[in-house]
Write a protein that holds these residues in place. Structure first.
Motif, PDB file in Angstrom:
ATOM      1  N   SER A   5       0.738  -1.542  -0.363  1.00 34.59           N
ATOM      2  CA  SER A   5      -0.213  -0.448  -0.265  1.00 34.59           C
ATOM      3  C   SER A   5       1.196   1.715  -0.461  1.00 34.59           C
ATOM      4  O   SER A   5       0.151   2.295  -0.675  1.00 34.59           O
ATOM      5  CB  SER A   5      -1.298   0.171   1.409  1.00 34.59           C
ATOM      6  OG  SER A   5       0.139  -0.197   2.279  1.00 34.59           O
ATOM      7  N   ARG A   6       2.085   1.325   0.700  1.00 32.52           N
ATOM      8  CA  ARG A   6       2.941   2.198   0.751  1.00 32.52           C
ATOM      9  C   ARG A   6       3.391   2.594  -0.512  1.00 32.52           C
ATOM     10  O   ARG A   6       3.451   3.688  -1.160  1.00 32.52           O
ATOM     11  CB  ARG A   6       4.004   2.629   2.012  1.00 32.52           C
ATOM     12  CG  ARG A   6       3.487   2.620   2.829  1.00 32.52           C
ATOM     13  CD  ARG A   6       4.867   2.156   3.911  1.00 32.52           C
ATOM     14  NE  ARG A   6       3.859   2.776   5.170  1.00 32.52           N
ATOM     15  CZ  ARG A   6       4.991   2.201   6.601  1.00 32.52           C
ATOM     16  NH1 ARG A   6       6.257   1.892   5.962  1.00 32.52           N
ATOM     17  NH2 ARG A   6       4.660   2.696   8.082  1.00 32.52           N
ATOM     18  N   LEU A   7       3.931   1.628  -1.399  1.00 35.97           N
ATOM     19  CA  LEU A   7       4.406   1.357  -3.070  1.00 35.97           C
ATOM     20  C   LEU A   7       3.228   2.260  -3.880  1.00 35.97           C
ATOM     21  O   LEU A   7       3.536   2.484  -4.531  1.00 35.97           O
ATOM     22  CB  LEU A   7       5.028   0.064  -3.432  1.00 35.97           C
ATOM     23  CG  LEU A   7       5.769   0.109  -4.653  1.00 35.97           C
ATOM     24  CD1 LEU A   7       6.818   1.080  -5.085  1.00 35.97           C
ATOM     25  CD2 LEU A   7       5.175  -0.992  -5.372  1.00 35.97           C
ATOM     26  N   LEU A   8       2.002   1.539  -3.200  1.00 39.16           N
ATOM     27  CA  LEU A   8       0.637   2.132  -4.339  1.00 39.16           C
ATOM     28  C   LEU A   8       0.881   4.370  -4.521  1.00 39.16           C
ATOM     29  O   LEU A   8       0.624   4.667  -4.741  1.00 39.16           O
ATOM     30  CB  LEU A   8      -0.375   1.665  -4.712  1.00 39.16           C
ATOM     31  CG  LEU A   8      -0.232  -0.166  -4.978  1.00 39.16           C
ATOM     32  CD1 LEU A   8      -1.434  -0.911  -4.277  1.00 39.16           C
ATOM     33  CD2 LEU A   8      -0.058   0.234  -6.474  1.00 39.16           C
ATOM     34  N   LEU A   9       0.963   3.953  -2.321  1.00 41.43           N
ATOM     35  CA  LEU A   9       0.990   5.252  -2.969  1.00 41.43           C
ATOM     36  C   LEU A   9       1.701   5.971  -2.962  1.00 41.43           C
ATOM     37  O   LEU A   9       1.953   7.574  -3.144  1.00 41.43           O
ATOM     38  CB  LEU A   9       0.654   5.473  -1.343  1.00 41.43           C
ATOM     39  CG  LEU A   9       0.116   6.475  -0.737  1.00 41.43           C
ATOM     40  CD1 LEU A   9      -1.049   7.723  -1.057  1.00 41.43           C
ATOM     41  CD2 LEU A   9       0.052   7.341   1.334  1.00 41.43           C
ATOM     42  N   PHE A  10       3.017   5.724  -2.644  1.00 48.69           N
ATOM     43  CA  PHE A  10       4.200   6.588  -3.806  1.00 48.69           C
ATOM     44  C   PHE A  10       3.981   6.542  -5.196  1.00 48.69           C
ATOM     45  O   PHE A  10       4.242   7.870  -6.167  1.00 48.69           O
ATOM     46  CB  PHE A  10       5.780   5.509  -3.356  1.00 48.69           C
ATOM     47  CG  PHE A  10       6.812   6.918  -3.902  1.00 48.69           C
ATOM     48  CD1 PHE A  10       7.252   5.715  -5.398  1.00 48.69           C
ATOM     49  CD2 PHE A  10       7.308   7.592  -3.286  1.00 48.69           C
ATOM     50  CE1 PHE A  10       8.789   5.909  -6.028  1.00 48.69           C
ATOM     51  CE2 PHE A  10       8.225   8.247  -4.420  1.00 48.69           C
ATOM     52  CZ  PHE A  10       8.843   6.762  -4.833  1.00 48.69           C
ATOM     53  N   LEU A  11       3.878   5.893  -5.916  1.00 46.80           N
ATOM     54  CA  LEU A  11       3.447   5.615  -6.832  1.00 46.80           C
ATOM     55  C   LEU A  11       2.476   6.797  -8.110  1.00 46.80           C
ATOM     56  O   LEU A  11       2.690   7.660  -8.783  1.00 46.80           O
ATOM     57  CB  LEU A  11       3.260   4.059  -7.935  1.00 46.80           C
ATOM     58  CG  LEU A  11       4.571   2.995  -7.338  1.00 46.80           C
ATOM     59  CD1 LEU A  11       4.050   2.069  -8.008  1.00 46.80           C
ATOM     60  CD2 LEU A  11       5.724   3.763  -8.548  1.00 46.80           C
ATOM     61  N   LEU A  12       1.534   6.083  -7.131  1.00 50.20           N
ATOM     62  CA  LEU A  12      -0.011   7.116  -7.168  1.00 50.20           C
ATOM     63  C   LEU A  12       0.520   9.142  -7.280  1.00 50.20           C
ATOM     64  O   LEU A  12       0.806  10.056  -7.851  1.00 50.20           O
ATOM     65  CB  LEU A  12      -0.982   7.188  -5.896  1.00 50.20           C
ATOM     66  CG  LEU A  12      -2.383   8.095  -7.041  1.00 50.20           C
ATOM     67  CD1 LEU A  12      -3.020   7.583  -8.150  1.00 50.20           C
ATOM     68  CD2 LEU A  12      -3.816   8.046  -5.888  1.00 50.20           C
ATOM     69  N   LEU A  13       1.127   8.919  -5.383  1.00 56.37           N
ATOM     70  CA  LEU A  13       1.778  10.385  -5.917  1.00 56.37           C
ATOM     71  C   LEU A  13       2.906  10.929  -7.058  1.00 56.37           C
ATOM     72  O   LEU A  13       2.700  11.634  -7.373  1.00 56.37           O
ATOM     73  CB  LEU A  13       2.472  10.757  -4.472  1.00 56.37           C
ATOM     74  CG  LEU A  13       1.588  11.139  -3.354  1.00 56.37           C
ATOM     75  CD1 LEU A  13       2.174  11.008  -1.778  1.00 56.37           C
ATOM     76  CD2 LEU A  13       0.554  12.096  -3.434  1.00 56.37           C
ATOM     77  N   LEU A  14       4.017   9.935  -7.275  1.00 61.26           N
ATOM     78  CA  LEU A  14       4.598  10.812  -8.342  1.00 61.26           C
ATOM     79  C   LEU A  14       4.281  10.862  -9.264  1.00 61.26           C
ATOM     80  O   LEU A  14       4.392  11.280 -10.432  1.00 61.26           O
ATOM     81  CB  LEU A  14       5.363   9.490  -8.327  1.00 61.26           C
ATOM     82  CG  LEU A  14       6.817   9.272  -9.919  1.00 61.26           C
ATOM     83  CD1 LEU A  14       7.887  10.449  -9.328  1.00 61.26           C
ATOM     84  CD2 LEU A  14       7.358   8.158  -9.481  1.00 61.26           C
ATOM     85  N   PHE A  15       3.138  10.025 -10.227  1.00 61.95           N
ATOM     86  CA  PHE A  15       2.128  10.208 -11.170  1.00 61.95           C
ATOM     87  C   PHE A  15       1.909  11.836 -11.123  1.00 61.95           C
ATOM     88  O   PHE A  15       1.495  12.496 -12.015  1.00 61.95           O
ATOM     89  CB  PHE A  15       1.229   9.211 -11.513  1.00 61.95           C
ATOM     90  CG  PHE A  15       0.357   9.239 -12.790  1.00 61.95           C
ATOM     91  CD1 PHE A  15      -0.748   9.106 -11.909  1.00 61.95           C
ATOM     92  CD2 PHE A  15       0.927   8.995 -13.852  1.00 61.95           C
ATOM     93  CE1 PHE A  15      -1.910   9.392 -13.505  1.00 61.95           C
ATOM     94  CE2 PHE A  15      -0.524   8.843 -14.643  1.00 61.95           C
ATOM     95  CZ  PHE A  15      -1.138   9.649 -14.562  1.00 61.95           C
ATOM     96  N   LEU A  16       0.993  12.277 -10.028  1.00 65.16           N
ATOM     97  CA  LEU A  16      -0.307  13.066 -10.010  1.00 65.16           C
ATOM     98  C   LEU A  16       1.060  14.120 -10.307  1.00 65.16           C
ATOM     99  O   LEU A  16       0.453  15.463 -10.740  1.00 65.16           O
ATOM    100  CB  LEU A  16      -0.707  13.182  -8.361  1.00 65.16           C
ATOM    101  CG  LEU A  16      -2.554  12.508  -9.147  1.00 65.16           C
ATOM    102  CD1 LEU A  16      -2.770  11.708  -7.293  1.00 65.16           C
ATOM    103  CD2 LEU A  16      -2.682  11.911  -9.335  1.00 65.16           C
ATOM    104  N   ALA A  21       2.707  19.234 -13.807  1.00 64.46           N
ATOM    105  CA  ALA A  21       3.185  20.069 -14.200  1.00 64.46           C
ATOM    106  C   ALA A  21       3.043  21.219 -15.786  1.00 64.46           C
ATOM    107  O   ALA A  21       2.909  19.985 -16.371  1.00 64.46           O
ATOM    108  CB  ALA A  21       5.142  19.452 -14.196  1.00 64.46           C
ATOM    109  N   ALA A  22       2.894  22.070 -15.559  1.00 64.61           N
ATOM    110  CA  ALA A  22       2.546  22.600 -16.864  1.00 64.61           C
ATOM    111  C   ALA A  22       4.363  22.903 -18.166  1.00 64.61           C
ATOM    112  O   ALA A  22       4.932  22.728 -17.661  1.00 64.61           O
ATOM    113  CB  ALA A  22       3.002  23.950 -16.309  1.00 64.61           C
ATOM    114  N   PRO A  23       3.751  21.775 -18.895  1.00 73.07           N
ATOM    115  CA  PRO A  23       4.817  22.234 -19.787  1.00 73.07           C
ATOM    116  C   PRO A  23       6.279  23.439 -20.178  1.00 73.07           C
ATOM    117  O   PRO A  23       5.543  24.661 -19.767  1.00 73.07           O
ATOM    118  CB  PRO A  23       3.951  21.806 -20.895  1.00 73.07           C
ATOM    119  CG  PRO A  23       2.583  22.044 -21.300  1.00 73.07           C
ATOM    120  CD  PRO A  23       2.421  22.040 -19.916  1.00 73.07           C
ATOM    121  N   GLU A  24       6.770  23.424 -21.141  1.00 71.67           N
ATOM    122  CA  GLU A  24       7.684  24.125 -21.188  1.00 71.67           C
ATOM    123  C   GLU A  24       7.157  25.081 -22.228  1.00 71.67           C
ATOM    124  O   GLU A  24       6.719  24.338 -22.946  1.00 71.67           O
ATOM    125  CB  GLU A  24       9.123  23.820 -20.888  1.00 71.67           C
ATOM    126  CG  GLU A  24      10.052  22.899 -20.042  1.00 71.67           C
ATOM    127  CD  GLU A  24      10.021  24.623 -19.203  1.00 71.67           C
ATOM    128  OE1 GLU A  24      11.456  25.410 -19.471  1.00 71.67           O
ATOM    129  OE2 GLU A  24      10.162  24.029 -18.057  1.00 71.67           O
TER     130      GLU A  24
END
Length: 91
Positions: A5-16, A21-24
């Motif tokens: 569950s921690r790994l899934l939460l980390f991956l979700l936060l990384l994805f979001l 982030a706005a493109p350059e």
């Protein structure tokens, strides 16, 4: 189970965080200024850029032409250079 569950939460936060982030910008600030000056130049006076700010995926450009008693704000897409909204004030 707890590690999964921690790994899934980390991956979700990384994805979001990467999605938000706005493109350059493809259009530089100088190009954006030139577009606004060209768009608002009339036969009387000259347009001066008061400020330019990048916010999200757009530039917010404030300009004035004191000799013609005009001023305004342009919201420009920083990818295409197209004006999203335009506000003009005449004295």
């Amino acid at each position: 189970m707890k590690k999964t569950s921690r790994l899934l939460l980390f991956l979700l936060l990384l994805f979001l965080s990467s999605c938000s982030a706005a493109p350059e910008p493809k259009i530089s600030e100088q190009q954006a200024k030139s577009i606004v000056i060209e768009k608002n130049t009339r036969t009387i006076g000259s347009v001066t850029i008061v400020s330019i700010e990048q916010k999200g995926n757009k530039y917010i450009i404030k300009w004035e032409n004191p000799e013609n008693c005009e001023s305004g704000v342009e919201h420009m897409n920083h990818q295409s250079g197209k004006i999203i909204t335009s506000e003009v004030t005449i004295c």
